[in-house]
Design an enzyme around this catalytic site. Structure first.
Site, mmCIF file in Angstrom:
data_model
loop_
_atom_site.group_PDB
_atom_site.id
_atom_site.type_symbol
_atom_site.label_atom_id
_atom_site.label_comp_id
_atom_site.label_asym_id
_atom_site.label_seq_id
_atom_site.Cartn_x
_atom_site.Cartn_y
_atom_site.Cartn_z
ATOM 1 N N MET A 180 0.847 -1.202 0.000
ATOM 2 C CA MET A 180 0.000 0.000 0.000
ATOM 3 C C MET A 180 0.879 1.248 0.000
ATOM 4 O O MET A 180 0.434 2.332 0.381
ATOM 5 C CB MET A 180 -0.935 -0.016 1.209
ATOM 6 C CG MET A 180 -1.920 -1.177 1.138
ATOM 7 S SD MET A 180 -3.441 -0.883 2.056
ATOM 8 C CE MET A 180 -2.807 -0.706 3.706
ATOM 9 N N GLY A 181 2.119 1.106 -0.431
ATOM 10 C CA GLY A 181 3.002 2.265 -0.523
ATOM 11 C C GLY A 181 3.556 2.673 0.836
ATOM 12 O O GLY A 181 3.535 1.896 1.785
ATOM 13 N N HIS B 209 9.193 -3.353 3.464
ATOM 14 C CA HIS B 209 8.817 -3.546 2.063
ATOM 15 C C HIS B 209 10.060 -3.824 1.205
ATOM 16 O O HIS B 209 10.035 -4.666 0.319
ATOM 17 C CB HIS B 209 8.122 -2.297 1.511
ATOM 18 C CG HIS B 209 6.867 -1.906 2.211
ATOM 19 N ND1 HIS B 209 6.784 -0.795 3.025
ATOM 20 C CD2 HIS B 209 5.630 -2.467 2.228
ATOM 21 C CE1 HIS B 209 5.550 -0.682 3.497
ATOM 22 N NE2 HIS B 209 4.830 -1.684 3.038
ATOM 23 N N GLN C 296 -10.443 -2.264 2.689
ATOM 24 C CA GLN C 296 -9.919 -2.919 3.883
ATOM 25 C C GLN C 296 -9.797 -1.964 5.065
ATOM 26 O O GLN C 296 -9.298 -2.345 6.118
ATOM 27 C CB GLN C 296 -8.598 -3.630 3.594
ATOM 28 C CG GLN C 296 -7.399 -2.737 3.322
ATOM 29 C CD GLN C 296 -6.199 -3.542 2.863
ATOM 30 O OE1 GLN C 296 -6.175 -4.092 1.767
ATOM 31 N NE2 GLN C 296 -5.191 -3.635 3.719
ATOM 32 N N LYS D 256 4.998 -9.997 9.103
ATOM 33 C CA LYS D 256 4.537 -8.907 9.976
ATOM 34 C C LYS D 256 3.013 -8.913 10.073
ATOM 35 O O LYS D 256 2.448 -8.711 11.139
ATOM 36 C CB LYS D 256 5.069 -7.590 9.416
ATOM 37 C CG LYS D 256 4.322 -6.346 9.814
ATOM 38 C CD LYS D 256 4.598 -5.960 11.244
ATOM 39 C CE LYS D 256 4.044 -4.613 11.596
ATOM 40 N NZ LYS D 256 2.636 -4.437 11.297
ATOM 41 N N GLN E 3 -2.924 -11.867 7.773
ATOM 42 C CA GLN E 3 -3.116 -11.576 6.343
ATOM 43 C C GLN E 3 -2.408 -12.621 5.491
ATOM 44 O O GLN E 3 -2.959 -13.106 4.491
ATOM 45 C CB GLN E 3 -2.575 -10.185 6.022
ATOM 46 C CG GLN E 3 -2.507 -9.870 4.529
ATOM 47 C CD GLN E 3 -2.081 -8.446 4.278
ATOM 48 O OE1 GLN E 3 -2.900 -7.543 4.368
ATOM 49 N NE2 GLN E 3 -0.809 -8.219 3.992
ATOM 50 N N VAL F 145 10.819 -7.284 9.487
ATOM 51 C CA VAL F 145 11.976 -6.396 9.680
ATOM 52 C C VAL F 145 11.659 -5.460 10.845
ATOM 53 O O VAL F 145 10.562 -4.883 10.906
ATOM 54 C CB VAL F 145 12.273 -5.590 8.398
ATOM 55 C CG1 VAL F 145 13.419 -4.605 8.627
ATOM 56 C CG2 VAL F 145 12.593 -6.531 7.244
ATOM 57 N N LEU G 158 8.734 -2.676 11.889
ATOM 58 C CA LEU G 158 8.492 -1.551 10.989
ATOM 59 C C LEU G 158 7.063 -1.623 10.474
ATOM 60 O O LEU G 158 6.544 -2.692 10.176
ATOM 61 C CB LEU G 158 9.463 -1.588 9.810
ATOM 62 C CG LEU G 158 10.941 -1.448 10.148
ATOM 63 C CD1 LEU G 158 11.761 -1.328 8.875
ATOM 64 C CD2 LEU G 158 11.190 -0.241 11.029
ATOM 65 N N SER G 159 6.450 -0.451 10.387
ATOM 66 C CA SER G 159 5.086 -0.344 9.871
ATOM 67 C C SER G 159 4.921 1.047 9.289
ATOM 68 O O SER G 159 5.475 2.018 9.825
ATOM 69 C CB SER G 159 4.081 -0.543 11.007
ATOM 70 O OG SER G 159 2.805 -0.068 10.619
HETATM 71 P P1 AMP Z 1 1.439 -2.824 3.482
HETATM 72 O O1 AMP Z 1 2.000 -1.787 2.570
HETATM 73 O O2 AMP Z 1 1.407 -2.421 4.903
HETATM 74 O O3 AMP Z 1 0.141 -3.395 2.976
HETATM 75 O O4 AMP Z 1 2.468 -4.031 3.435
HETATM 76 C C1 AMP Z 1 2.830 -4.607 2.221
HETATM 77 C C2 AMP Z 1 3.594 -5.863 2.509
HETATM 78 O O5 AMP Z 1 4.756 -5.543 3.261
HETATM 79 C C3 AMP Z 1 2.783 -6.867 3.337
HETATM 80 O O6 AMP Z 1 3.007 -8.169 2.839
HETATM 81 C C4 AMP Z 1 3.345 -6.675 4.702
HETATM 82 O O7 AMP Z 1 3.235 -7.821 5.526
HETATM 83 C C5 AMP Z 1 4.806 -6.382 4.389
HETATM 84 N N1 AMP Z 1 5.428 -5.704 5.526
HETATM 85 C C6 AMP Z 1 4.972 -4.615 6.187
HETATM 86 N N2 AMP Z 1 5.799 -4.332 7.227
HETATM 87 C C7 AMP Z 1 6.772 -5.260 7.224
HETATM 88 C C8 AMP Z 1 7.905 -5.520 8.054
HETATM 89 N N3 AMP Z 1 8.196 -4.760 9.108
HETATM 90 N N4 AMP Z 1 8.690 -6.584 7.749
HETATM 91 C C9 AMP Z 1 8.404 -7.376 6.688
HETATM 92 N N5 AMP Z 1 7.357 -7.180 5.867
HETATM 93 C C10 AMP Z 1 6.540 -6.139 6.126
#
Ligand code: AMP
Length: 357
Positions: A86-87, A93, A117, A208, A212, A235, A243-244
């Site tokens: 989602m960028g 990522h 979502q 993470k 999902q 990560v 990380l988020s």
């Molecule tokens: P999102 O942009 O939050 O939808 O995440 C896109 C992808 O990146 C998803 O598969 C997440 O699980 C993965 N992701 C997000 N944060 C992390 C992290 N800290 N470590 C590894 N993968 C991540």
């Protein structure tokens, strides 16, 4: 090296296998042509991408363009990796994209903030968006092209979610699904739309978002998509915080408080390895750590079966894979984290037990 061309736009790029210790992009970009969304207004004009990205990344904005780019890659014999995001790309990522680039000849990063979502409009509106940097980060991490659709491209008949089979529905109603009604209906609707145009591919998802990942595996299996779902390690920052994209919304004080999530997981893992025989003892150890930080509101801290995310009771009789999961709100920001309690603790979590200090 193989060259791939997107027929409609003329964007071409060449792929090379990345060296084991790649510090340079695994993909050599040879053109900067960017497809402008056909019939749907892009959120950010394509010209902005062209002007602002130091390392331009070919970008398709339509499903048809995405499909054609993939077909062109496949004709050249390339294997394909897809990284849905989602960028607001961060090192988590990046690790997915780098893994995909190490495994596959051509890597597409999808960037789409999926409205279905999100429960609350405010959460969707405040979701961080960094579309220009994202293309640069994706390119430097080894992406070959990006698929950045408008909402109308993904939902041509208006926002809706598809009915799900019973097993997906059951998994999607637990834990995150219970606290965020409809969240996984949105995920289960959009993920096939992001993966199906790619045909046979590997798709990379982070552990993470553990629930999902489990749900995506189910949906891909139920729909019979020719997709190999690859789960990738979480990560973390050096102090253990996962990380988020949402972390940017935390103040310094809230970020410090948020460390109780990963500390709680470590406490749960220690409780298990020191002989806890039922899940409630492990869960109490986790909840106790979170309770030590009054500014953090716990939603759940559980020990569950890793495949179905169902509760487990007695632990001494099970050799099933297990998972510790935690969710909490810090300063209005919902955070989640999880851990495999039978793997060695990640370095970031293996310091002294903060719950005992
Ligand atoms: P999102 O942009 O939050 O939808 O995440 C896109 C992808 O990146 C998803 O598969 C997440 O699980 C993965 N992701 C997000 N944060 C992390 C992290 N800290 N470590 C590894 N993968 C991540």
């Amino acid at each position: 090296m193989s060259t791939v061309a997107e027929p409609e736009t003329g964007a071409t790029w060449a792929t090379t296998a990345p060296p084991a210790t790649a510090t340079v992009p695994a993909v050599t970009l040879t053109a900067t042509t960017t497809e402008v969304g056909a019939g749907s207004a892009p959120a950010v004009p394509a010209t902005a991408y062209r002007r602002a990205t130091a390392v331009p990344l070919p970008t398709v904005r339509t499903v048809a363009g995405y499909r054609r780019a993939v077909e062109a890659a496949r004709r050249s014999g390339a294997t394909l990796g897809v990284v849905p995001t989602m960028g607001a790309l961060h090192a988590g990522h990046r690790s997915l994209i780098e893994r995909a680039a190490a495994d596959c000849d051509v890597v597409v990063v999808t960037i789409f903030v999926n409205p279905t979502q999100f429960g609350e409009a405010a959460d969707l509106a405040s979701y961080p968006r960094t579309p220009i940097t994202d293309l640069e980060v994706a390119a430097r991490s080894g992406a070959s092209f990006a698929f950045v659709p408008a909402v109308t491209e993904m939902y041509p008949d208006g926002l809706c979610t598809v009915p799900l089979p019973a097993a997906t529905t059951a998994l999607g109603r637990r834990l995150e699904g219970r606290s965020r009604p409809g969240h996984f209906d949105g995920v289960a609707t959009v993920v096939p739309r992001l993966l199906a145009p790619a045909g046979r591919c590997r798709a990379y998802f982070g552990e993470k978002d553990f629930q999902q990942l489990a749900l995506v595996r189910l949906v891909v299996g139920e729909l019979g998509l020719p997709v190999d779902v690859v789960g990738c390690d979480t990560v973390r920052d050096p102090d253990g915080l996962a990380l988020s994209s949402r972390n940017v919304r935390l103040s310094a004080r809230e970020r410090q408080a948020a460390l109780v999530l990963s500390h709680a997981l470590a406490a749960g893992a220690r409780s298990l390895s020191s002989g806890a025989v039922d899940a409630s003892a492990v869960e109490a150890a986790m909840a106790g750590v979170v309770a030590g930080e009054p500014s953090v509101e716990l939603d759940y801290a559980v020990l569950v079966r890793a495949d179905t995310l169902e509760a487990v009771d007695r632990l001494d009789s099970t050799s099933l894979p297990l998972r510790l999961l935690v969710a909490a709100t810090v300063g209005g920001v919902r955070l989640i984290d999880n851990l495999d309690p039978r793997r060695p603790l990640p370095d970031e979590l293996s310091g002294p037990d903060p719950g005992r200090s």
